[in-house]
Enzyme design. Structure first.
Site, mmCIF file in Angstrom:
data_model
loop_
_atom_site.group_PDB
_atom_site.id
_atom_site.type_symbol
_atom_site.label_atom_id
_atom_site.label_comp_id
_atom_site.label_asym_id
_atom_site.label_seq_id
_atom_site.Cartn_x
_atom_site.Cartn_y
_atom_site.Cartn_z
ATOM 1 N N LYS A 197 0.844 -1.207 0.000
ATOM 2 C CA LYS A 197 0.000 0.000 0.000
ATOM 3 C C LYS A 197 0.881 1.259 0.000
ATOM 4 O O LYS A 197 1.933 1.287 0.644
ATOM 5 C CB LYS A 197 -0.894 -0.059 1.241
ATOM 6 C CG LYS A 197 -1.982 0.980 1.349
ATOM 7 C CD LYS A 197 -2.815 0.689 2.592
ATOM 8 C CE LYS A 197 -3.857 1.749 2.867
ATOM 9 N NZ LYS A 197 -4.613 1.443 4.110
ATOM 10 N N SER B 242 -9.352 1.794 3.912
ATOM 11 C CA SER B 242 -8.512 2.540 3.009
ATOM 12 C C SER B 242 -7.600 1.649 2.153
ATOM 13 O O SER B 242 -6.995 2.122 1.199
ATOM 14 C CB SER B 242 -7.656 3.540 3.792
ATOM 15 O OG SER B 242 -6.768 2.866 4.673
ATOM 16 N N SER C 24 -9.602 -0.666 8.022
ATOM 17 C CA SER C 24 -9.033 -0.533 6.680
ATOM 18 C C SER C 24 -8.439 -1.796 6.086
ATOM 19 O O SER C 24 -8.090 -1.816 4.908
ATOM 20 C CB SER C 24 -7.980 0.580 6.657
ATOM 21 O OG SER C 24 -8.598 1.834 6.790
#
Length: 479
Positions: free
Chosen positions: A82, A157, A181
């Site tokens: 990420k 997220s 997330s």
């Protein structure tokens, strides 16, 4: 299996081949890269292509193995990272235009641990601005789409991570979780994850200029999103390796001691006044029945007050965000994220000042109640969300949208405030008017017992199956 189909393998199946020498790391990585180039244009899950670096590393792994070097537990496994975590030499943008040139001077602990285990990073996945939405879109890299269709948000997220791994782009996807997330993208895409407990996975970004707030430190964790529960058992022992840069990491083994007798599971459908959708109800029944068949002792009983704990925790986090992060959001965020935060502060009125210190102190009260409850019930089976996953940009639709996206997700952020592990696994594939989509449930576990949550997730998966196969049939060969 042909070379072009290697990307379909789970990490568990892949490492059985790469570590034995039946498959080269280069071929494993090449197949995932080809899948990324095929599927990603329609998804925008991976926003930085690291194909060249990945193939160079895979060849180095093959050369080392040929020279007699031992192989790591994740030898040749393609992974994604990420964009809010440091990967040396690459920007840690966090979805923010103003941060696009913040180049990481070193790897974050989770990246180092993955690479030390033999994993190969093939790309970087998308996140919303400041990694603070349950959906994934930003002005720097644009919107990420859900491989099930554009009627469902990919979650956030870690939305790029969830979309990528379920589309077959990498066998493992790194993500993190301060209020859901890891679990939101798992639920959105039909993946499996476990939010580790407090102190389980070492964390730090060498690029950061200041330390994070105390609640952010205690609520945020690093983890993985996978296509199968077995892949969590394979990979998490490598993730939890100690790193001296995280002084609060707890060096506990992955597998704890077995429980005496059948494991008792507290089962609840309580949604605190939010309507429980029939498809979620059916998913919970399936999960309960599966665990009973697997030998668990499931009892319908309410755990300590999840609603009060979750709302208090998120309001306290919003107080910390208001104090420490709001100026950055105002200065560097888009109008979209600024507006969303305005509604966050309405949905979760920030606790500040003396009351914030009092609620941070009260966190131990909530954690103690759960610790005592979990002496009898080591696992808690509950909804993750009370309804099927929401549409893209639902959180931009004012108070009603934010309430549906986050307001009702108390089972999610309560676990962050408590510091407890929680797995999220699909228990049903729903056919809804807008299209098919998976329905995930949550399994919370005692502190340090992520392994028990993953075992329960594996039992549910054994009945329901992995969601990747029906998804790939739906996506078709053209992705």
């Amino acid at each position: 299996m042909t070379h072009t189909d290697i990307w379909r393998l789970t990490a568990t199946d892949l490492t059985a081949l790469t570590r034995s020498g039946k498959l080269s790391a280069e071929d494993a990585v090449q197949s995932s890269i080809e899948r990324m180039h095929q599927a990603n244009p329609n998804l925008n899950a991976v926003v930085e292509d690291l194909s060249s670096e990945a193939l160079e590393r895979a060849r180095a792994l093959d050369k080392a193995r040929a020279q007699g070097a031992s192989t790591g537990p994740l030898h040749g496994v393609p992974v994604t990272i990420k964009i809010n975590v440091d990967l040396k030499g690459h920007a840690t943008s966090n979805g923010v235009v103003a941060l696009k040139d913040v180049i990481a001077p070193d790897d974050a602990p989770i990246v180092r641990n993955l690479q030390n285990a033999g994993a190969v990073v093939i790309g970087r996945t998308n996140t919303p601005e400041f990694s603070f939405r349950a959906d994934t879109d930003n002005p720097l890299h644009g919107r990420t789409h859900n491989p099930w269709g554009r009627h469902i948000s990919p979650g956030g997220s870690s939305g790029g991570a969830g979309s990528a791994v379920m589309a077959g782009i990498g066998a493992l996807a790194h993500g993190n979780d301060i209020g859901g997330s890891l679990r939101f993208p798992a639920a959105a895409n039909g993946a499996v994850t476990v939010k580790p407990g407090l102190g389980r996975v070492p964390a730090w970004n060498p690029s950061q200029k200041v330390e994070r707030g105390l609640l952010a430190q205690s609520m945020s964790v690093q983890g993985l999103i996978t296509r199968s529960a077995a892949d969590l058992h394979l990979s998490m022992p490598s993730l939890i390796a100690a790193d001296p840069r995280d002084p609060f990491h707890v060096p506990m083994p992955w597998h704890g001691a077995p429980c005496d007798g059948p494991i008792k599971v507290a089962f609840t459908k309580d949604t605190f006044g939010y309507a429980l959708h029939p498809e979620v109800d059916k998913a919970l029944d399936t999960a309960r029945d599966t665990l009973i068949d697997a030998g668990y002792q499931v009892q319908e009983v309410s755990p300590p007050d999840v609603f009060e704990c979750g709302r208090t925790g998120y309001r306290a986090l919003m107080g910390e965000v208001l104090t420490l992060l709001k100026n950055d959001i105002e200065a560097a965020g888009s109008q979209t994220i600024r507006s969303i935060f305005d509604v966050y502060f309405q949905e979760f009125p920030p606790i500040t000042g003396t009351e914030l210190l009092q609620m941070m102190a009260k966190r131990s009260h909530y954690a103690r109640e759960w610790s005592l409850f979990m002496q009898d019930y080591p696992l808690v089976l509950s909804p993750f969300l009370p309804q099927p996953f929401f549409k893209p940009d639902r959180d931009t639709e004012g108070a009603e949208g934010v309430h549906e996206v986050l307001g009702c997700a108390v089972y999610s952020y309560a676990m962050n405030f408590l510091g407890l592990p929680a797995a999220c696994v699909p228990a049903r594939l729903a056919e809804l008017p807008q299209g098919s989509q998976p329905i995930n449930i949550q399994i919370a576990a005692r502190q340090w017992r992520e392994d028990m949550a993953v075992d329960a997730a594996a039992a549910i998966e054994s009945r329901v199956g992995q969601m990747c196969e029906p998804l790939w049939q739906k996506m078709g060969t053209s992705a």
